[in-house]
Design a protein around this motif. Structure first.
Motif, mmCIF file in Angstrom:
data_model
loop_
_atom_site.group_PDB
_atom_site.id
_atom_site.type_symbol
_atom_site.label_atom_id
_atom_site.label_comp_id
_atom_site.label_asym_id
_atom_site.label_seq_id
_atom_site.Cartn_x
_atom_site.Cartn_y
_atom_site.Cartn_z
ATOM 1 N N LYS A 239 -10.288 1.676 -3.045
ATOM 2 C CA LYS A 239 -9.050 1.012 -2.624
ATOM 3 C C LYS A 239 -9.042 0.705 -1.131
ATOM 4 C CE LYS A 239 -4.017 1.355 -2.924
ATOM 5 N NZ LYS A 239 -2.861 2.139 -3.447
ATOM 6 N N SER A 240 -9.548 1.624 -0.320
ATOM 7 C CA SER A 240 -9.530 1.397 1.129
ATOM 8 C C SER A 240 -10.397 0.219 1.533
ATOM 9 C CB SER A 240 -9.991 2.652 1.863
ATOM 10 O OG SER A 240 -11.316 2.993 1.488
ATOM 11 N N SER B 46 -2.645 3.743 6.108
ATOM 12 C CA SER B 46 -1.780 4.197 5.020
ATOM 13 C C SER B 46 -2.535 5.017 3.986
ATOM 14 C CB SER B 46 -1.107 3.004 4.339
ATOM 15 O OG SER B 46 -0.134 2.412 5.185
ATOM 16 N N THR B 47 -3.818 4.744 3.813
ATOM 17 C CA THR B 47 -4.608 5.494 2.833
ATOM 18 C C THR B 47 -5.265 6.737 3.439
ATOM 19 O OG1 THR B 47 -6.493 4.019 3.239
ATOM 20 C CG2 THR B 47 -5.060 3.507 1.371
ATOM 21 N N ALA B 48 -5.603 6.666 4.721
ATOM 22 C CA ALA B 48 -6.322 7.785 5.339
ATOM 23 C C ALA B 48 -5.404 8.747 6.094
ATOM 24 C CB ALA B 48 -7.383 7.253 6.303
ATOM 25 N N PRO C 32 1.208 7.429 4.008
ATOM 26 C CA PRO C 32 1.524 6.128 3.410
ATOM 27 C C PRO C 32 2.352 5.205 4.292
ATOM 28 C CG PRO C 32 1.811 7.866 1.787
ATOM 29 C CD PRO C 32 1.548 8.547 3.103
ATOM 30 N N VAL D 207 -6.054 -5.690 -3.480
ATOM 31 C CA VAL D 207 -5.815 -4.246 -3.380
ATOM 32 C C VAL D 207 -5.987 -3.588 -4.746
ATOM 33 C CG1 VAL D 207 -4.097 -2.468 -2.872
ATOM 34 C CG2 VAL D 207 -4.319 -4.438 -1.361
ATOM 35 N N SER E 47 2.683 1.671 -3.464
ATOM 36 C CA SER E 47 1.733 2.002 -4.524
ATOM 37 C C SER E 47 1.175 3.408 -4.338
ATOM 38 C CB SER E 47 0.589 0.976 -4.556
ATOM 39 O OG SER E 47 -0.178 1.022 -3.364
ATOM 40 N N GLN E 48 1.035 3.853 -3.083
ATOM 41 C CA GLN E 48 0.586 5.216 -2.821
ATOM 42 C C GLN E 48 1.641 6.237 -3.254
ATOM 43 O OE1 GLN E 48 -2.912 5.305 -2.021
ATOM 44 N NE2 GLN E 48 -2.438 6.481 -0.183
ATOM 45 N N ILE F 73 -3.839 -0.961 5.787
ATOM 46 C CA ILE F 73 -4.313 -0.276 4.580
ATOM 47 C C ILE F 73 -5.069 0.996 4.956
ATOM 48 C CG2 ILE F 73 -5.781 -0.468 2.546
ATOM 49 C CD1 ILE F 73 -5.233 -3.452 2.536
ATOM 50 N N THR G 27 0.826 -1.208 0.000
ATOM 51 C CA THR G 27 0.000 0.000 0.000
ATOM 52 C C THR G 27 0.857 1.255 0.000
ATOM 53 O OG1 THR G 27 -1.660 -1.227 1.263
ATOM 54 C CG2 THR G 27 -1.914 1.160 1.144
ATOM 55 N N GLU H 101 -8.908 -0.914 -6.081
ATOM 56 C CA GLU H 101 -8.564 0.376 -6.671
ATOM 57 C C GLU H 101 -9.223 0.545 -8.044
ATOM 58 O OE1 GLU H 101 -4.628 3.162 -7.167
ATOM 59 O OE2 GLU H 101 -4.414 1.008 -7.541
#
Length: 420
Positions: free
Chosen positions: A246-247, A165-167, A170, A237, A40-41, A162, A37, A241
């Motif tokens: 994605k989350s 890392s997304t909210a 990263p 994942v 890729s972010q 995840i 994650t 996306e």
């Protein structure tokens, strides 16, 4: 808690070391997917993300059995703490190099050093084996409980990794995984009362526990099984996306683990007839068949349902594997033997995540579910081919045969009332 599970926690210290094991195993479900994650972010490169996750898994596969061999000889406290410090330092370097956009080779170098992480699950199971060696049913329940703990990690770990890392930022997922590792290992090694006593030097024969033909079959099968897990993580994942959520991948992967957790809870209450080798082959074949529906799903809800069904075969197969390890590995090498199966999984995760990353880049997530499908077929073929090596023998001989004091004679005698 049902009475069989309640009973195993009657011994002093069992609740504490199992809780420490829960914390220490959270990185198992968080670190690899967190790296995928994070990278890729930051870069948008799933191929690089999968390759880094594969590097971590391969490194753990090489280093893990060596750490466990030292644990069998010198004890958990003396070995686990320094190994964990090395891994934590490498995580810090990995996060810094990713955040600062250093050259790719620095990412791979730090990822390889993160693999110094000890196999906490093997350490916990070794403590259960020491406590309940003379009580096969209690040991079966204890192994089932630890499979539930494993799946609990895989339910909440990806959600945390995840999700953060997304909210948040990263690097948050791998960072939290490192904190869990530190807390779990240092809490576990502080509990000396339940730590298995190292075996005398004369009981440590030369050579690895992997010389056992039965263990070789288990490890080879787990390589293919690990490829299933690694591929599903990466492809899920990417699939989430592609559909714009994605989350939500963390929730879908949590459902996969939930299926395994539910099956493991029920399995621990059963006392099945027949030798564990038959259940092992059936479980692996069930994993292979459960990969077929993944090729047909077109939405996240359908994918979650298919993964829940696929998860039902995981925990029972893992519990059965622990019973087979006790039968085929000498007691003085038990922790190493358990870690070799984790190594097989790690190698498979490395291969599966790497192959899935390239498959996603080349043809999209939907087609990339062919990777875990192919891995499932391979796992079933290996299990069938090695079935005879897993069967009990009237007399044990050879380099992998149990020595005096091992658990194999008990497992063979219990053919009508198996532990796994």
């Amino acid at each position: 808690m049902p009475s069989p599970y309640r009973a195993i926690f009657g011994r002093p210290g069992t609740k504490s070391f199992s809780a420490a094991g829960l914390l220490g195993r959270m990185p198992l479900s968080m670190m690899g997917i967190g790296i995928v994650t994070m990278v890729s972010q930051l870069t948008g490169r799933y191929g690089l993300a999968g390759a880094l996750s594969a590097t971590l898994a391969l490194s753990a596969a090489v280093i893990g059995p060596q750490i466990s061999r030292l644990v069998d000889r010198h004890g958990q406290r003396r070995v686990l703490r320094p190994a964990t410090l090395v891994s934590l330092a490498a995580v810090a370097g990995l996060l810094l190099s990713a955040q600062q956009r250093w050259a790719d080779w620095t990412l791979f170098g730090f990822a390889a050093c993160v693999g110094c992480v000890p196999s906490v699950g093997s350490m916990i199971r070794a403590r259960w084996a020491e406590l309940y060696r003379g009580s096969p049913r209690d040991l079966h329940t204890a192994y089932s409980w630890e499979s539930i703990v494993d799946e609990t990690c895989f339910i909440f770990g990806p959600i945390l990794s995840i999700g953060l890392s997304t909210a948040w930022f990263p690097e948050a997922g791998p960072l939290l995984a490192a904190l869990f590792l530190a807390a779990g290992v240092f809490w576990l090694t502080a509990q000396r009362g339940t730590e298995p006593v190292p075996h005398p030097r004369e009981q440590h024969s030369r050579g690895s526990a992997l010389r056992s033909p039965g263990l070789q079959v288990l490890v080879a099968t787990f390589v293919a099984t690990g490829a299933i897990f690694g591929a599903i993580d990466v492809v899920t994942v990417a699939f989430a996306e592609e559909v714009g959520h994605k989350s939500a991948a963390s929730l879908v992967l949590a459902v996969y683990a939930l299926g395994s957790c539910a099956a493991g809870a029920v399995f621990g209450l059963l006392h099945l007839k027949g030798h564990p080798s038959r259940r092992f082959v059936v479980g692996v074949c069930a994993m292979a068949v459960s990969m077929v529906p993944l090729q047909l799903v077109g939405s996240l809800p359908l994918l979650a349902g298919a993964l829940f069904v696929a998860g039902l075969s995981i925990a029972p197969t893992m519990v059965t594997t622990m019973a087979l390890i006790e039968e085929h590995v000498p007691r003085a090498k038990l922790t190493e033997g358990m870690t070799w199966t984790s190594t097989g999984l790690a190698v498979g995760v490395a291969l599966g995540s790497s192959a899935a990353g390239w498959a996603v880049d080349a043809g999209g997530a939907a087609r990339a579910y062919l990777v875990p499908g192919a891995a499932g077929v391979l796992a079933a073929l290996v299990a069938f081919a090695g079935y005879r090596r897993l069967r009990p023998r009237a007399t044990a001989s050879g380099p992998g045969a149990p020595v005096a004091g091992s658990a194999a004679p008990a497992a063979v005698r219990l053919d009508d009332e198996p532990v796994g």
